[in-house]
Design an enzyme around this catalytic site. Structure first.
Site, PDB file in Angstrom:
ATOM      1  N   ASN A 312       0.834  -1.377  -0.153  1.00 49.37           N
ATOM      2  CA  ASN A 312      -0.247   0.093  -0.140  1.00 49.37           C
ATOM      3  C   ASN A 312       0.595   0.867   0.111  1.00 49.37           C
ATOM      4  OD1 ASN A 312       1.097   0.083   2.971  1.00 49.37           O
ATOM      5  ND2 ASN A 312      -1.012  -0.368   3.668  1.00 49.37           N
ATOM      6  N   ASP A 313       2.686   1.212  -0.540  1.00 48.21           N
ATOM      7  CA  ASP A 313       3.258   2.383  -0.228  1.00 48.21           C
ATOM      8  C   ASP A 313       2.700   3.362  -1.065  1.00 48.21           C
ATOM      9  OD1 ASP A 313       4.287   1.061   2.191  1.00 48.21           O
ATOM     10  OD2 ASP A 313       5.843   0.695   0.518  1.00 48.21           O
ATOM     11  N   ASP A 365       2.331   2.115   8.359  1.00 44.45           N
ATOM     12  CA  ASP A 365       1.009   1.730   7.822  1.00 44.45           C
ATOM     13  C   ASP A 365       0.513   1.099   9.293  1.00 44.45           C
ATOM     14  OD1 ASP A 365       2.350  -0.383   7.307  1.00 44.45           O
ATOM     15  OD2 ASP A 365       1.818  -0.616   5.616  1.00 44.45           O
ATOM     16  N   HIS A 438     -10.471  22.716  10.021  1.00 46.46           N
ATOM     17  CA  HIS A 438     -10.418  22.443   8.714  1.00 46.46           C
ATOM     18  C   HIS A 438      -9.574  20.934   8.206  1.00 46.46           C
ATOM     19  CE1 HIS A 438      -6.057  22.269  11.364  1.00 46.46           C
ATOM     20  NE2 HIS A 438      -5.998  21.091   9.978  1.00 46.46           N
ATOM     21  N   ASP A 531      -7.049  18.115  17.632  1.00 50.34           N
ATOM     22  CA  ASP A 531      -6.219  19.548  16.785  1.00 50.34           C
ATOM     23  C   ASP A 531      -6.880  20.763  16.841  1.00 50.34           C
ATOM     24  OD1 ASP A 531      -3.684  19.413  15.049  1.00 50.34           O
ATOM     25  OD2 ASP A 531      -5.288  20.457  14.045  1.00 50.34           O
ATOM     26  N   GLU A 560      -5.784  19.618  21.840  1.00 50.23           N
ATOM     27  CA  GLU A 560      -3.970  20.695  21.062  1.00 50.23           C
ATOM     28  C   GLU A 560      -4.284  21.849  21.595  1.00 50.23           C
ATOM     29  OE1 GLU A 560      -1.057  21.509  17.973  1.00 50.23           O
ATOM     30  OE2 GLU A 560      -3.463  21.249  17.302  1.00 50.23           O
ATOM     31  N   HIS A 624       5.447  16.039  17.106  1.00 51.62           N
ATOM     32  CA  HIS A 624       5.522  16.137  15.558  1.00 51.62           C
ATOM     33  C   HIS A 624       6.185  17.237  15.382  1.00 51.62           C
ATOM     34  CE1 HIS A 624       1.708  16.351  15.990  1.00 51.62           C
ATOM     35  NE2 HIS A 624       1.258  16.817  14.843  1.00 51.62           N
ATOM     36  N   ASP A 625       5.986  18.179  16.053  1.00 53.59           N
ATOM     37  CA  ASP A 625       5.452  19.761  15.929  1.00 53.59           C
ATOM     38  C   ASP A 625       6.653  20.418  16.596  1.00 53.59           C
ATOM     39  OD1 ASP A 625       3.061  20.042  14.668  1.00 53.59           O
ATOM     40  OD2 ASP A 625       1.885  19.821  15.597  1.00 53.59           O
ATOM     41  N   ASP A 675      10.413  20.648  12.178  1.00 56.10           N
ATOM     42  CA  ASP A 675       9.666  20.045  10.729  1.00 56.10           C
ATOM     43  C   ASP A 675      10.152  19.648   9.523  1.00 56.10           C
ATOM     44  OD1 ASP A 675       7.800  18.769   9.671  1.00 56.10           O
ATOM     45  OD2 ASP A 675       6.314  20.767   9.624  1.00 56.10           O
ATOM     46  N   ARG A 679      10.303  14.396  12.467  1.00 58.56           N
ATOM     47  CA  ARG A 679       9.204  13.191  12.233  1.00 58.56           C
ATOM     48  C   ARG A 679      10.395  12.473  11.472  1.00 58.56           C
ATOM     49  NH1 ARG A 679       3.947  17.200   9.911  1.00 58.56           N
ATOM     50  NH2 ARG A 679       4.558  18.387  11.395  1.00 58.56           N
TER      51      ARG A 679
END
Length: 794
Positions: A312-313, A365, A438, A531, A560, A624-625, A675, A679
């Site tokens: 599925n990559d 995944d 969003h 989020d 968040e 991750h931020d 970033d 990650r």
């Protein structure tokens, strides 16, 4: 000679005008400007305040290296916000940042022309700030209040609606004529953009004798749920004063003051300058799931954790949806342990990848997560928090294309159910993440790039009023540029912002029986992490919470938020938050900054947050931020030292109230800066990586300590027993049992003496060290370099 002349010119350009006749009124009136940027987490802090002098605004600043910043007031008022404009000079309302490279001590000079244009000059430090007017009124100076001392305020901390709270102040010399307790109600919306206080009550305090001085007391009943502010107005023979919160800066938080002991200043003409104490009043029935305080999270960015199904990559040139990113190809990494791609920005050299952000894939995944559940469990983890896994074109998946389908590069809906079931067999809960603020521009909802059948609100880059999703967005049809015909979240056109007032969207998000919120709880999720919570209206979250709890009563709700999250812990919105205040406080302490700064930030939360929320906070070190913990702690300077400092940070994390979160790979020494490098893929040995086995063993030892000692999860935290620049000693109590935790951020062992809050003859070392003697209620304790100790009552 030319260099000398240039230096003289620079000095003259920065020097304030000398003659009063040359002075002009401040062009911005009473507005106060701050330098707000990377060096202070974009906060408006006293240490970066400009002073107007005659012809310009001046600031002395000590900094090193490139810095991005804006010049703005506390409110980010558009006319008072100067971003990066033409030739790098300030421009009102400009979206970009100003950038300068600093080399030590400098003076910044911001001048404003009559046409409204601005100019920023940076040179050697030459400005002499106006010294503060000294306060000499003894009656005011000796007036005391401490919000964490029962002598002055009771009961302590956040309280349920209907509670009556007693306040007292006192001084040591005669002269305090009158004191008024001022109660106000706070209003705050968005990402702290709106922040003000509305008057509620002014209570004349009752005087009583206090030695040579006088004390004053008052009581107030807080009837309604909310966040309140309070302070004291003093009157002496020499003037009027504000007895108020201190000046401590709280990470990410606009309001200053860590509470505790008060400071006194002359009563300002502008009431907005007063630093209020905050009082949280929550719903009496506010409950947080019991299991939340026992959690250790494993925090996963799924695309970079483990590739369990290569079929599925995403692949360049493929014909499947996951093989396209908007109107571009995807990029596929040839090797698992490559660095994430970072495209070249304006004027920058790239890494050889294409010019598109967020379109490079490694192949992680859900199958990979399932394959590694035993590894995750071996860490002592009992909950997995995943960044979004729903269909989306990017590698981060915050640009949602289908809230009700797992992204095909991650697997299927059945794979999610299988993940939850297999995790549950190992005592692990699964908490997904999504944004209800969003969607993606490349989605059936919007369809800007035409990759889906017609019916999106912005089909092929044109507004489509016939779309069933049209009412989810606000459009500006008169704009010529398609990027400006709708609102992208924080100006990012890839992320069209939803009108959260839309009844249709609210039905889809949480009201319908098959709504997004209900669907994934029914499929096995144990809660939600939401989020950018501050950009969503409070009434949305209130309704949403009711649906979550009705669908699964013990589901956990996590916001968040990066700043003081008190407003979300009133019992009507969230149970927990991603605790960025904790992250910054603990990492800075582990990096060598003063323990007093860490303690002030953490004590604010102990006082402001209801205990049930405080015990459930998602206590982060990496995300991750933000740059990973190891990067923050100096991996690029001394990797071995950075890892030892990381051990200290994890020790503190595992012994403090709340739910520790391990960001995937931290436990084996994975580093990375901003970033996308924070990650990077997990360094699996069978993929050519080099995981640090010794560090992994230390993580496991510390999570085991947390699980083995219920006191570290359930014990009530009291005030610090000792705080200095290096050593912080805390006490936890659960019934008649106690735990004492001590940490030391110095490269040398430190010995401290402190009094115990309970009777004991000796204390046992939870990590197997020798018992510690107690003499006359005091302990003399030596704490190892860059580590800590846990002592228990027998």
């Amino acid at each position: 000679m030319f260099k000398t002349l240039a230096l003289c010119a620079a000095l003259l350009s920065l020097a304030p005008a000398a003659r009063a006749a040359e002075c002009k009124p401040a062009p911005l009136g009473d507005a106060v400007l701050y330098l707000r940027g990377n060096l202070n987490n974009w906060a408006a802090q006293n240490g970066q305040t400009f002073e107007y002098r005659c012809d310009a605004y001046y600031l002395n600043l000590e900094a090193k290296g490139p810095q991005a910043f804006k010049i703005a007031d506390e409110d980010w008022t558009p006319r008072l916000t100067f971003g990066g404009g033409a030739q790098g000079q300030p421009e009102r309302g400009a979206a970009g940042n100003l950038t300068r490279d600093f080399h030590g001590k400098h003076t910044l000079r911001l001048s404003l022309a009559t046409d409204g244009s601005a100019r920023l000059a940076v040179g050697p430090q030459t400005f002499k700030p106006t010294p503060a007017r000294p306060l000499t009124d003894r009656a005011a100076l000796t007036t005391h209040f401490d919000s964490r001392n029962d002598e002055f305020k009771t009961p302590f901390g956040a309280q349920p609606a209907g509670s009556e709270i007693s306040f007292s102040i006192g001084n040591d010399v005669p002269g305090l004529k009158r004191a008024t307790l001022v109660i106000e109600r706070r209003r705050m919306s968005g990402n702290q953009e709106q922040l003000d206080y509305e008057p509620l009550a002014r209570i004349d305090m009752t005087p009583h004798s206090r030695g040579l001085g006088v004390g004053f007391s008052a009581r107030y009943r807080f009837a309604e749920v909310g966040i309140y502010g309070y302070w004291f107005e003093l009157e002496t023979a020499e003037g009027r004063y504000a007895l108020q919160n201190n000046t401590d800066a709280i990470y990410w938080t606009r309001e200053k003051g860590s509470m505790g002991p008060a400071t006194v200043e002359r009563l300002p003409a502008d009431a907005r300058r007063i630093r209020r104490y905050r009082q949280t009043i929550h719903a009496p029935d506010f409950q947080v799931p019991d299991w939340a305080r026992d959690v250790v999270y494993y925090y996963v960015f799924p695309e970079r954790f483990r590739n369990g199904d290569k079929s599925n990559d995403p692949r360049p040139g493929g014909g499947r949806l996951q093989d396209r990113y908007q109107d571009h190809d995807v990029e596929r990494h040839a090797r698992w342990n490559e660095k994430p791609f970072k495209p070249a920005g304006p004027g920058q050299k790239g890494d050889g990848s294409d010019a598109v952000y967020n379109n490079d894939f490694f192949g992680g995944d859900l199958a990979g997560l399932i394959d590694k559940l035993d590894y995750i469990r071996s860490l002592g983890v009992n909950a997995i928090y995943m960044t979004p896994i729903f269909r989306a074109p990017s590698n981060h998946k915050y640009d949602t294309a289908d809230y009700k389908q797992i992204d095909p590069a991650f697997g299927t809906n059945d794979d999610f159910a299988r993940l939850c079931a297999e995790a549950a067999k190992r005592g692990i809960r699964v908490i997904p993440d999504t944004s209800l603020n969003h969607v993606g521009a490349d989605s059936p909802y919007f369809n800007r790039f035409g990759n889906y059948p017609s019916g999106g609100a912005f089909d092929g880059g044109k507004i489509n009023p016939a779309s069933p999703y049209y009412g989810w967005f606000k459009f500006k049809p008169d704009e010529k540029d398609p990027d400006k015909q709708y609102q992208g979240w924080v100006g990012v056109s890839d992320l069209p912002e939803i009108d959260k007032a839309s009844p249709s969207f609210r039905a889809y998000a949480y009201r319908d029986e098959d709504s997004v919120t209900r669907l994934w709880l029914d499929r096995g999720a144990s809660g939600w992490r939401m989020d950018v919570a501050p950009w969503v209206p409070d009434d949305f979250w209130r309704e949403w919470r009711q649906v979550v709890k009705a669908t699964k009563p013990d589901a956990l709700t996590i916001a968040e938020t990066w700043f003081d999250a008190s407003k979300y812990f009133l019992g009507d919105m969230f149970d927990s938050t991603m605790n960025y205040i904790f992250r910054n406080a603990v990492l800075d302490y582990a990096a060598g900054k003063s323990g007093r700064t860490m303690a002030a930030n953490l004590e604010l939360m102990r006082e402001a947050y209801p205990p049930q929320a405080f015990s459930a906070l998602m206590n982060l070190l990496s995300t991750h931020d933000q740059p990973r913990a190891l990067h923050h702690l100096g991996e690029d300077r001394d990797l071995a030292l950075a890892k030892q400092r990381l051990r200290l940070a994890v020790f503190f994390q595992m012994t403090y109230p709340g739910a520790p979160a391990i960001y995937y790979g931290d436990e084996v020494g994975l580093g990375g800066g901003e970033d996308p490098f924070n990650r990077a893929p997990y360094p699996w040995a069978d993929e050519g990586g080099q995981p640090d086995a010794a560090l992994l063993a230390d993580f496991k030892r510390l999570t085991r300590l947390r699980h083995d000692q219920p006191m570290l999860r359930h014990g009530r935290l009291g005030p610090p027993l000792h705080v200095d620049d290096h050593v912080v000693v805390l006490a936890r109590q659960d019934g008649d049992r106690w735990a004492i935790t001590a940490t030391n951020n110095s490269p040398q062992a430190r010995t401290v003496k402190f009094a115990l809050p309970m009777p004991a003859e000796r204390l046992l070392d939870a990590l197997g060290g020798p018992a510690v003697a107690v003499q006359d209620g005091e302990v003399l304790l030596t704490v190892s370099p860059l580590f800590g100790r846990v002592l228990l009552t027998p």
